[in-house]
Scaffold this motif. Structure first.
Motif, mmCIF file in Angstrom:
data_model
loop_
_atom_site.group_PDB
_atom_site.id
_atom_site.type_symbol
_atom_site.label_atom_id
_atom_site.label_comp_id
_atom_site.label_asym_id
_atom_site.label_seq_id
_atom_site.Cartn_x
_atom_site.Cartn_y
_atom_site.Cartn_z
ATOM 1 N N GLY A 112 0.830 -1.203 0.000
ATOM 2 C CA GLY A 112 0.000 0.000 0.000
ATOM 3 C C GLY A 112 0.860 1.246 0.000
ATOM 4 O O GLY A 112 2.092 1.181 0.150
ATOM 5 N N GLU A 114 0.635 5.563 1.341
ATOM 6 C CA GLU A 114 -0.130 6.617 2.015
ATOM 7 C C GLU A 114 0.014 7.911 1.229
ATOM 8 O O GLU A 114 1.139 8.321 0.886
ATOM 9 C CB GLU A 114 0.363 6.827 3.443
ATOM 10 C CG GLU A 114 -0.438 7.903 4.180
ATOM 11 C CD GLU A 114 -0.010 8.093 5.618
ATOM 12 O OE1 GLU A 114 -0.589 8.974 6.298
ATOM 13 O OE2 GLU A 114 0.908 7.373 6.070
ATOM 14 N N SER A 159 -3.992 4.643 0.795
ATOM 15 C CA SER A 159 -4.410 5.058 2.129
ATOM 16 C C SER A 159 -4.440 6.581 2.185
ATOM 17 O O SER A 159 -3.441 7.246 1.887
ATOM 18 C CB SER A 159 -3.440 4.510 3.176
ATOM 19 O OG SER A 159 -3.950 4.678 4.477
ATOM 20 N N GLN A 187 -8.108 2.800 1.472
ATOM 21 C CA GLN A 187 -8.112 2.749 2.933
ATOM 22 C C GLN A 187 -8.209 4.179 3.456
ATOM 23 O O GLN A 187 -7.434 5.052 3.055
ATOM 24 C CB GLN A 187 -6.841 2.092 3.472
ATOM 25 C CG GLN A 187 -6.765 2.094 5.008
ATOM 26 C CD GLN A 187 -5.628 1.269 5.546
ATOM 27 O OE1 GLN A 187 -5.747 0.055 5.728
ATOM 28 N NE2 GLN A 187 -4.491 1.915 5.788
ATOM 29 N N GLU A 246 -7.834 6.667 6.603
ATOM 30 C CA GLU A 246 -7.199 6.766 7.909
ATOM 31 C C GLU A 246 -7.843 7.904 8.698
ATOM 32 O O GLU A 246 -7.937 9.033 8.219
ATOM 33 C CB GLU A 246 -5.697 7.037 7.761
ATOM 34 C CG GLU A 246 -4.945 5.906 7.097
ATOM 35 C CD GLU A 246 -3.435 6.149 7.134
ATOM 36 O OE1 GLU A 246 -3.000 7.048 7.897
ATOM 37 O OE2 GLU A 246 -2.702 5.461 6.408
ATOM 38 N N ALA A 261 -8.850 2.588 8.897
ATOM 39 C CA ALA A 261 -7.691 2.468 9.786
ATOM 40 C C ALA A 261 -7.704 3.616 10.789
ATOM 41 O O ALA A 261 -8.087 4.736 10.466
ATOM 42 C CB ALA A 261 -6.390 2.499 8.983
ATOM 43 N N ASP A 288 -5.479 6.069 12.772
ATOM 44 C CA ASP A 288 -4.130 6.613 12.654
ATOM 45 C C ASP A 288 -3.630 7.105 14.014
ATOM 46 O O ASP A 288 -4.415 7.491 14.881
ATOM 47 C CB ASP A 288 -4.156 7.767 11.642
ATOM 48 C CG ASP A 288 -2.753 8.173 11.211
ATOM 49 O OD1 ASP A 288 -1.816 7.389 11.431
ATOM 50 O OD2 ASP A 288 -2.611 9.275 10.648
ATOM 51 N N LYS A 317 -2.765 2.001 13.223
ATOM 52 C CA LYS A 317 -1.435 2.496 12.880
ATOM 53 C C LYS A 317 -0.797 3.028 14.153
ATOM 54 O O LYS A 317 -1.267 4.001 14.739
ATOM 55 C CB LYS A 317 -1.518 3.584 11.815
ATOM 56 C CG LYS A 317 -2.103 3.095 10.497
ATOM 57 C CD LYS A 317 -1.954 4.139 9.394
ATOM 58 C CE LYS A 317 -0.520 4.245 8.936
ATOM 59 N NZ LYS A 317 -0.390 5.126 7.759
#
Length: 705
Positions: A485, A487, A545, A577, A579, A607, A609, A630
């Motif tokens: 993945g 970010e 993400s 995804q 965050e 997710a 964070d 995370k």
């Protein structure tokens, strides 16, 4: 300037208001001047002038021109006695008693100015006639000398203004009776005097130079307003016109001077200037006088003695004054301000210190040519102690305090705007730090805040100009090092400050609400890139993400925005995804939870964070549609100190990973910078990681698929 609001009883019928004012005006000035009009004619004449004055009073923007013409029109109609002007100003004050004081003062000043100027021009015309007659008499040949001298003597002796004839070396040789009456001396006493006997300490600085230039023959005439001392000791202000008389060879021979007594006009101007430069509530100097004094101080900094000179400003604000006004009333608030003003004026006094009211509950102290920051701080501390003493007003004992911003800078190179902006900013710091204190100006902190403001102000336009761009940082599976993945991280290519990371502007975007359109743009750009990778790399394409801020989660359009962007870019929901920080979903209220459930229903992974910096509530997480945690980089940093990994951080990480796996959540570690950290995280059971050890953020082309 705000115009006067009309009321049913005053200004909604201007003609009737003008008639009422004219009646009062005509009664007030009746018999003060000789005019060739009867009572009705005078009232009609004043009605037209009243209409113009009322128009000036109610105009949105004050224009003194028309009001000055009212004053000159009075003189043109032969209303020329000082009593006429005095009673006229009194009528204005009485008729406009409910109008704003500043506007009334402007009207009074403009009318008095027009009246005085017209009266001066009238006298000047008489003076010019006298001067012409004198020159004509002098220029006549011998055959008309006796007639000319007799005429000149008649004019000289009977003139309504004071006149004198002096030798070129300054000895008075002739004066008329008007000058004797004006100064209280006999003609013999005045003839025994010279120019030096009339010099006063408060003479205009240019007076001596003008006299010297005329006496030397460099100019034939000059005019100046100059004070003289009456025999009984009081001051007589005059409008002095002095002319040189030359002999047949063109050499200066005599000096003829004409004196008009303008004492009443001068004192009126002094009173009006005091009103214009002082606060009517506290009688302290107002902001206009403060800025005049500061401006003069800064202008003088270019001289030799200004090289090392410094200036200090203490900007003071009464803490909680609005609460006093709202609870005890404005009358008590006004009395409180008057008390504070008196205390400051008494305790802070000196030749080089000026206390002024800036407006509202704000006061300022100017410390001229101070010896350093210590001098200014001493003044500020004295002001704080002065304000802290309880105040007894309106039957109440009020304990108050103040906040003060202190600025001390060199005079040279400082501007009024920069100095006051620094003082205002420093006052805000004192307020923000808890009030009842002083704060010292910090240039570096001020520069940071100015930069922050500039960034905040320019952010909307920057978004339109496409100055923002997205970089991507790999998310690596710890077991085999494969990138699974990326970010998306937003950057700002600022035209002045260069490339800025999110720490420099995301906080401001959240405060201003711009995070919603900015986050929407980042999400669209990231999904577009992820869809492009899907088309070119297929199953090897990484999951995209994207961070969602708290403000975005509270925006009602977030679910619709995500759905629309997925549809527009063609990215499958499982390729995204989202965050979110713990504070975005674990706050009070049901709205964030509902939005989170709706987002999860669309299909993207969710997710949490920076886990570990907020609530860290696993029981709460159990009921949320979350797929991954995370770990905050601060925990991961504990795995790489020089003396070895921190056992406490290891235990925390192990516990978090274990609990997360129990809840069937994957765990990603942020901020991995060394091989030792990566190895230890793998041993602790962490699933994925990101950080400089693997790669820093970069353009999409840097991601290896």
């Amino acid at each position: 300037m705000t115009a006067i609001s009309p009321t049913p009883t005053s200004w909604d019928r201007p003609h009737r208001a003008a008639e009422r004012m004219a009646r009062a005006w005509s009664l007030a000035i009746a018999g003060t001047s000789y005019v060739s009009m009867n009572g009705l004619e005078v009232q009609d004449f004043l009605t037209s002038l009243s209409t113009r004055v009322i128009h000036a009073l109610t105009a949105e923007t004050f224009d003194p021109t028309d009001v000055r013409e009212v004053g000159s029109t009075l003189v043109a109609a032969h209303f020329t006695e000082p009593t006429t002007l005095e009673r006229t100003l009194a009528v204005l004050a009485e008729q406009f008693g409910n109008a704003p004081v500043k506007r009334v003062a402007q009207i009074q000043g403009a009318l008095a100015s027009g009246y005085a100027l017209a009266l001066r021009d009238r006298v000047l015309d008489e003076q010019e006639e006298i001067r012409t007659a004198a020159l004509w008499a002098r220029a006549r040949a011998e055959e008309g000398r006796r007639v000319s001298e007799a005429r000149f003597q008649a004019i000289f002796a009977g003139a309504a203004i004071g006149m004198s004839v002096s030798t070129i070396d300054g000895q008075v040789i002739e004066v008329n009776q008007a000058l004797c009456d004006m100064l209280g001396y006999t003609a013999e006493e005045l003839r025994a005097m010279s120019f030096d006997d009339f010099v006063l300490p408060d003479d205009p600085p240019s007076a001596g130079a003008m006299f010297d230039e005329v006496l030397a023959g460099g100019r034939d005439q000059f005019r100046i307003e100059k004070p003289y001392e009456h025999k009984d000791g009081h001051r007589v202000w005059t409008d002095l016109v002095a002319s040189i008389i030359r002999d047949e060879d063109g050499r200066p021979r005599w000096l003829v001077a004409m004196f008009e007594d303008i004492t009443e006009r001068y004192l009126l101007q002094v009173r009006l200037r005091h009103q214009a430069l002082h606060d009517p509530l506290t009688q302290l100097p107002n902001r206009t006088l403060f800025f005049e004094r500061l401006g003069a101080l800064l202008e003088g900094a270019d001289g030799e003695d200004g090289a090392d000179a410094r200036v200090g400003v203490c900007y003071l604000d009464v803490d909680g004054f609005k609460v006093i006004n709202d609870t005890l009333g404005h009358d008590v608030g006004d009395q409180l301000l008057q008390t504070v003003a008196r205390r400051l004026a008494r305790s802070i006094s000196g030749e080089r210190q000026l206390v002024a009211r800036m407006g509202g509950d704000e006061f300022v102290v100017l410390v001229e040519r101070c010896g350093g920051i210590g001098d200014v701080v001493a003044v500020a501390e004295k002001a704080l102690d002065t304000v802290r003493a309880p105040v007894h007003v309106g039957g109440h004992e009020i304990s108050i305090s103040a906040s003060i911003g202190v600025v001390e800078q060199p005079l040279r190179g400082t501007s009024t705007g920069e100095l006051m902006k620094a003082a205002d900013t420093t006052l805000y710091w004192a307020k923000a730090d808890g009030r009842n204190r002083l704060a010292l100006f910090d240039a570096e902190r001020h520069a940071r805040e100015v930069k922050r403001y500039e960034l905040s102000a320019s952010m909307p336009a920057a978004l339109e100009r496409r100055e923002f761009f997205v970089e991507y940082q790999p998310l690596v599976r710890l077991g085999d090092g494969v990138t699974i993945g990326v970010e998306a991280l937003v950057r700002w290519r600022h035209p002045r400050f260069g490339v800025l990371g999110p720490d420099a502007f995301i906080g401001m975007a959240e405060e201003t609400g711009l995070i919603v359109p900015l986050g929407r743009w980042v999400l669209h750009e990231a999904c577009r890139q992820a869809a492009e990778w899907r088309r070119t790399a297929g199953d090897r394409a990484p999951i995209m993400s994207v961070n969602l801020a708290v403000r975005q989660m509270r925006d009602r359009t977030i679910v619709r925005d995500v759905r629309t962007i997925l549809e527009q870019t063609g990215l499958p929901p499982e390729g995204l995804q989202l965050e979110l920080t713990e504070s975005a979903v674990m706050s009070t209220g049901d709205d964030p939870i509902e939005a989170l459930n709706a987002l999860a229903a669309l299909g993207p992974r969710i997710a949490i964070d920076d886990f570990g910096t907020g609530y860290s509530n696993f029981a709460y997480l159990r009921n949320l549609p979350v797929h991954s945690l995370k770990l905050a980089g601060s925990f991961v940093a504990g795995l790489r100190p020089p003396e070895g990994a921190d056992p406490v951080d290891q235990e925390i990480i192990a516990a978090v990973i274990g609990l997360a796996h129990t809840l069937k959540l994957s765990v990603t570690a942020e901020g991995v910078e060394t091989a030792e950290q990566a190895t230890r995280l793998l041993e602790l059971g962490c699933d994925t990681a990101q950080g400089w050890y693997y790669a820093s953020s970069g353009p999409a082309s840097a991601i290896k698929l």
